[in-house]
Enzyme design. Structure first.
Site, short mmCIF file in Angstrom:
data_model
loop_
_atom_site.label_atom_id
_atom_site.label_comp_id
_atom_site.label_asym_id
_atom_site.label_seq_id
_atom_site.Cartn_x
_atom_site.Cartn_y
_atom_site.Cartn_z
N ASN A 146 -26.85 -18.36 -15.61
CA ASN A 146 -27.12 -18.88 -16.95
C ASN A 146 -28.20 -19.95 -16.98
O ASN A 146 -28.86 -20.14 -17.99
CB ASN A 146 -25.83 -19.41 -17.59
CG ASN A 146 -25.01 -20.26 -16.64
OD1 ASN A 146 -24.58 -19.80 -15.59
ND2 ASN A 146 -24.81 -21.51 -17.01
N CYS B 269 -24.24 -33.95 -16.88
CA CYS B 269 -23.51 -34.70 -17.90
C CYS B 269 -24.51 -35.42 -18.81
O CYS B 269 -25.55 -35.85 -18.36
CB CYS B 269 -22.58 -35.73 -17.28
SG CYS B 269 -21.21 -34.97 -16.40
C1 LIG Z 1 -21.22 -18.45 -21.40
C2 LIG Z 1 -20.84 -18.01 -20.03
C3 LIG Z 1 -19.50 -17.84 -19.66
C4 LIG Z 1 -18.36 -18.20 -20.59
O1 LIG Z 1 -18.23 -17.32 -21.67
P1 LIG Z 1 -17.34 -17.82 -22.92
O2 LIG Z 1 -17.23 -16.61 -23.79
O3 LIG Z 1 -18.08 -18.93 -23.55
O4 LIG Z 1 -16.02 -18.23 -22.37
C5 LIG Z 1 -19.21 -17.40 -18.39
N1 LIG Z 1 -20.19 -17.12 -17.52
C6 LIG Z 1 -21.49 -17.25 -17.82
C7 LIG Z 1 -22.53 -16.89 -16.82
C8 LIG Z 1 -21.87 -17.70 -19.09
O5 LIG Z 1 -23.16 -17.85 -19.39
#
Ligand SMILES: *Cc1c(COP(=O)(O)O)cnc(C)c1O
Length: 414
Positions: free
Chosen positions: A153, A327
């Protein structure tokens, strides 16, 4: 603001609900409120809608409709997969994951460690790449599960899931992948991919927040995380969130409908953004693996300044982006991902993630490139760090109040 609208370059954090998705959902928020478990004809539409959503997911991912379970979010899908694999192998007490996972997996690893599991967090090189030999030598007879994210991400790095899955299968170890950032952006064919579990989330692909799905390969062990009614073939209790599930189904379809064209469009915008920034701003580096990255993500570090300050100044122009700090509260600790890559302190503090999506335009790209150039210039003029070495800056930096938050405080943990 541009043309009276914010410039939303934070699509890895969440995305706008697509108009097509909203349109598909509306009947189920209005007249069609039947419970899919009810027997009368009125509930038939709801029941059928959930069936259709399973089929839409199966078409996008190349699996069988019954291999998908709808959940409340990506995090629930990750937790369910990990819980299933460990519950099914109570004698195996070793879990392998990576240092660059989203908190949805990372925090689970830390929790398991406290519960007496041995947990291996695989490291990455300077570009964020895993070492397959390290993975191979980490697997033992005691390993219950390997969990490696499909795409990161923060950096957008895409991991070699087919290769990792093949290694796990050869050793007889279950394999889970957090594909929340990959679904809809990377071609995934589960009929060929050696994966036992795969997690995805609605709000990262233009469906609403609060809905996700978990793929469980037919034959892979499964233990329900929530216990109760018989919904989702007894695998996920709780009345189905029909409107959201319908929305996610439509989002699957939308992603499949213009996959190649949209990917090419995102790549062209991202590449232009990067080349404009790199050519106009000295001491800027791109983090991650340029050979294997999501087409809409860039993570850039600007030496001597702080990501938070960049974000605040961009916000004044209506530009939404994320920083690479763990943070927000006055901390100088770079995110766990940038730390795992070993990005030097003087660079890591000044990291910004820009993530493009379906509704971004080239005009916005040029606007952001121009504003970012002037913001970085102004911040550098007043930077107290500009004459310091990496080591001096590191000593200055107070630690994050909770070094183990892993981004859980919300800044770049999404
Ligand atoms: C956003 C995200 C999650 C969490 O998904 P939610 O639906 O917000 O719980 C998990 N893994 C990755 C790589 C993400 O980008």
């Amino acid at each position: 603001m541009l043309n009276g609208k914010p410039i939303y370059f934070d699509n890895n954090a969440t995305t706008a609900v697509a108009p097509e998705v909203l349109e598909a959902m509306l009947p189920f928020l209005q007249g069609e409120y039947g419970n899919p478990s009810s027997m009368y004809a009125f509930a038939g539409k709801s029941q059928q809608a959930v069936v259709t959503a399973h089929e839409q997911g199966a078409t996008l991912l190349g699996c069988k409709p019954e291999e998908l379970i709808f959940t409340s979010c990506g995090t629930e899908s990750d937790s369910t997969a990990i819980y299933s694999a460990l519950e099914a192998n109570p004698d195996k007490k070793h879990f392998i994951t990576t240092k660059v996972e989203h908190p949805a997996v990372l925090a689970m690893g830390q929790f398991l460690e406290q519960r007496g599991y041995r947990v291996t967090f695989l490291g990455v090189d300077g570009k964020g790449r895993l070492d397959m030999d390290e993975l191979k030598s980490s697997i033992s007879k005691d390993t219950a599960l390997v969990s490696v994210m499909f795409a990161n991400n923060e950096t957008g790095n895409i991991y070699p899931i087919a290769e990792i899955g093949a290694i796990c299968r050869e050793r007889g170890v279950l394999f889970h992948t957090d594909a929340v950032q990959a679904v809809g952006k990377v071609k995934i064919n589960l009929s060929e991919l050696p994966v036992d579990y795969l997690a995805l989330s609605g709000h990262k692909i233009h469906a609403p927040k609060g809905v996700g799905a978990l793929y469980v390969r037919r034959g892979a062990p499964f233990r329900p995380f929530l216990r109760g009614g018989h919904q989702e073939h007894g695998r996920r209790a709780g009345t189905e969130a029909v409107p959201s599930i319908v929305g996610l189904g439509r989002a699957f379809e939308l992603a499949a409908s213009d996959f190649d064209a949209e990917n090419a469009r995102l790549r062209a915008m991202r590449d232009r953004l990067e080349s404009r920034l790199i050519s106009s701003i000295p001491d800027a580096i791109i983090n991650g693996d340029p050979e294997s990255r999501l087409s809409g993500t860039t993570n850039i570090s600007f030496k001597f300044i702080e990501g938070e300050a960049i974000l605040l100044m961009l916000d004044q122009w209506g530009i939404c982006a994320s920083s690479g700090s763990a943070c927000t509260s006055g901390s100088l600790e770079p995110s766990h991902v940038l730390r795992a890559l070993g990005v030097p302190f003087t660079f890591a503090h000044g990291s910004v993630r820009l993530s493009l999506g379906r509704y971004n335009t080239m005009e916005e790209v040029d606007f952001v490139a121009e504003k970012l150039q002037s913001v970085v210039g102004r911040l550098r003029e007043i930077s107290p760090y500009r004459h310091m070495t990496d080591e001096q800056v590191a000593n200055e930096g107070s630690s994050c109040a909770s070094a183990s938050c892993a981004g859980g405080c919300g800044c770049s943990g999404n």
